[in-house]
Design a protein around this motif. Structure first.
Motif, PDB file in Angstrom:
ATOM      1  N   ALA A   1       0.801  -1.316   0.019  1.00 13.13           N
ATOM      2  CA  ALA A   1      -0.218   0.397   0.174  1.00 13.13           C
ATOM      3  C   ALA A   1       1.241   1.318   0.290  1.00 13.13           C
ATOM      4  CB  ALA A   1      -1.140   0.128   1.274  1.00 13.13           C
ATOM      5  N   PHE A   2       0.159   1.943  -0.487  1.00 11.16           N
ATOM      6  CA  PHE A   2       1.320   3.503  -0.328  1.00 11.16           C
ATOM      7  C   PHE A   2       1.213   4.188   1.176  1.00 11.16           C
ATOM      8  CE2 PHE A   2       0.517   3.357  -4.696  1.00 11.16           C
ATOM      9  CZ  PHE A   2       1.259   4.004  -4.935  1.00 11.16           C
ATOM     10  N   GLY A   3       2.105   4.630   1.655  1.00  6.77           N
ATOM     11  CA  GLY A   3       2.676   5.633   3.309  1.00  6.77           C
ATOM     12  C   GLY A   3       3.338   6.215   2.718  1.00  6.77           C
ATOM     13  N   ASP A   4       3.182   6.647   3.643  1.00  4.25           N
ATOM     14  CA  ASP A   4       3.842   8.233   3.669  1.00  4.25           C
ATOM     15  C   ASP A   4       5.679   7.946   2.583  1.00  4.25           C
ATOM     16  OD1 ASP A   4       2.544   9.628   4.890  1.00  4.25           O
ATOM     17  OD2 ASP A   4       3.527   9.271   7.422  1.00  4.25           O
ATOM     18  N   ASP A   5       6.275   7.099   3.058  1.00 11.44           N
ATOM     19  CA  ASP A   5       7.819   7.006   2.202  1.00 11.44           C
ATOM     20  C   ASP A   5       6.888   6.346   0.977  1.00 11.44           C
ATOM     21  OD1 ASP A   5       8.785   7.391   4.391  1.00 11.44           O
ATOM     22  OD2 ASP A   5       9.286   5.635   5.118  1.00 11.44           O
TER      23      ASP A   5
END
Length: 346
Positions: A175-179
């Motif tokens: 999934a997409f996170g802050d990084d």
């Protein structure tokens, strides 16, 4: 079978390095399944796998070369037009999927998944935002010395991106996170099985994982709430598997959830597996010739009535009419498509 929308166009990817014509556009007769080639474009080398935008106005293609890139085509008329320059990704991308405003590519040789943002008009941003590198290996001495990402797709809920790695015998839920794109969970399957492609059941609670290094299908449970994939059973997709590698390639699930179809290149067959209760393994019901040699891709028409095999080495796309009671496909026709590798409908 469940009847869905009618598709008027098919887009066929191919390997230009092996004599393919690039991306072929074909008209589709929704009643018979017949294809008629309308145009070709070789604007991008080796556009081996394709994906269509939800609006149907943009076609995306990997360029399966050593450098590796992803390209976007504008669809207006019978010939796709390249939109901007292809964007570099990892080496030898074999698959791509749309997820959370991005095109994700599975890069076989570099063992990674690359995320390229989409612009509002459907075009590609000039550079990727992130790359998730896989690590690990498997027991096969030639094919599993390192990671080989072979497929990436969004799950039916749209919450997760799932990548299948042939080299590490595992499936990664991301999934997409802050990084950027981050790993949520890695799920191991049987060592040496070499998972290639995965398809979800229409109920969204199961997934079927086709293995390339052994001709088997692994049924998994899927929990979209937690992003948890769990292998449950493994069955052969061939009646009598020959010695050595036979290279299964693609898995397709019927829209009504009653059948799974797989293609196997070494034996040039399509296998029909009947799906029972959620806790039961699919049952191999029949195998039929694929209509050519080396079926690299297998895809179902959106109506659910016709199945298509992209036969890479014989250079054709063959279509079949599917018996709604048995799931058995019966050959109906074919077109020439040199080094065919993928079919999508728009």
């Amino acid at each position: 079978m469940v009847v869905g929308r009618q598709a008027g166009r098919a887009y066929i990817g191919s390997f230009t390095a092996a004599g393919g014509l690039g991306v072929l556009t074909a008209a589709v007769d929704a009643d018979t399944g017949a294809l008629t080639v309308l145009s070709t474009t070789d604007a991008v080398p080796d556009p081996s796998y394709l994906a269509l935008s939800p609006t149907g106005t943009t076609l995306y293609a990997v360029s399966e070369t050593a450098d590796g890139a992803v390209a976007a085509y504008h669809l207006d008329g019978d010939k796709p037009e390249l939109r901007g320059k292809p964007v570099p990704v990892g080496s030898a991308p074999t698959h791509l999927g749309l997820y959370d405003g991005h095109v994700l590519t599975a890069n076989y040789r570099s063992g990674s998944v690359t995320a390229v943002p989409l612009r509002e008009d459907g075009g590609l941003a000039a550079t990727p935002t992130s790359e998730l590198r896989h690590t690990g290996s498997g027991p096969h001495p030639q094919r599993q010395q390192g990671p080989h990402a072979h497929q990436v797709l969004a799950d039916p809920s749209g919450r997760w991106a799932v990548s299948v790695d042939l080299g590490t015998d595992s499936v990664r839920v991301c999934a997409f996170g802050d990084d950027g794109l981050t790993l949520h969970r890695e799920v191991a399957v049987r060592p040496g099985s070499g998972p290639r492609h995965l398809a979800f059941h229409p109920d969204g609670d199961r997934a079927y994982l086709l293995n390339e290094l052994t001709p088997t299908l692994t049924t998994c449970s899927w929990d979209a709430e937690t992003g948890a994939l769990k292998p449950l059973s493994e069955v052969s997709v061939l009646v009598d598997a020959p010695e050595g590698d036979v290279y299964p390639s693609e898995v397709v699930v019927a829209p009504d959830g009653r059948f799974v179809w797989t293609a196997t290149r070494g034996t040039d067959v399509i296998s029909v597996l009947a799906i029972g209760a959620p806790d039961e393994a699919p049952r191999l019901a029949a195998t039929v010739p694929c209509g050519g040699h080396w079926p690299r891709d297998l895809v179902l028409h959106p109506s659910g009535r016709h199945l298509y095999a992209a036969n890479e080495r014989s250079g054709d796309v063959t279509w079949f009419t599917v018996d709604p009671g048995t799931g058995i496909p019966r050959r109906a026709g074919s077109i020439d498509a040199p080094a065919a590798s993928c079919v999508v409908f728009g």
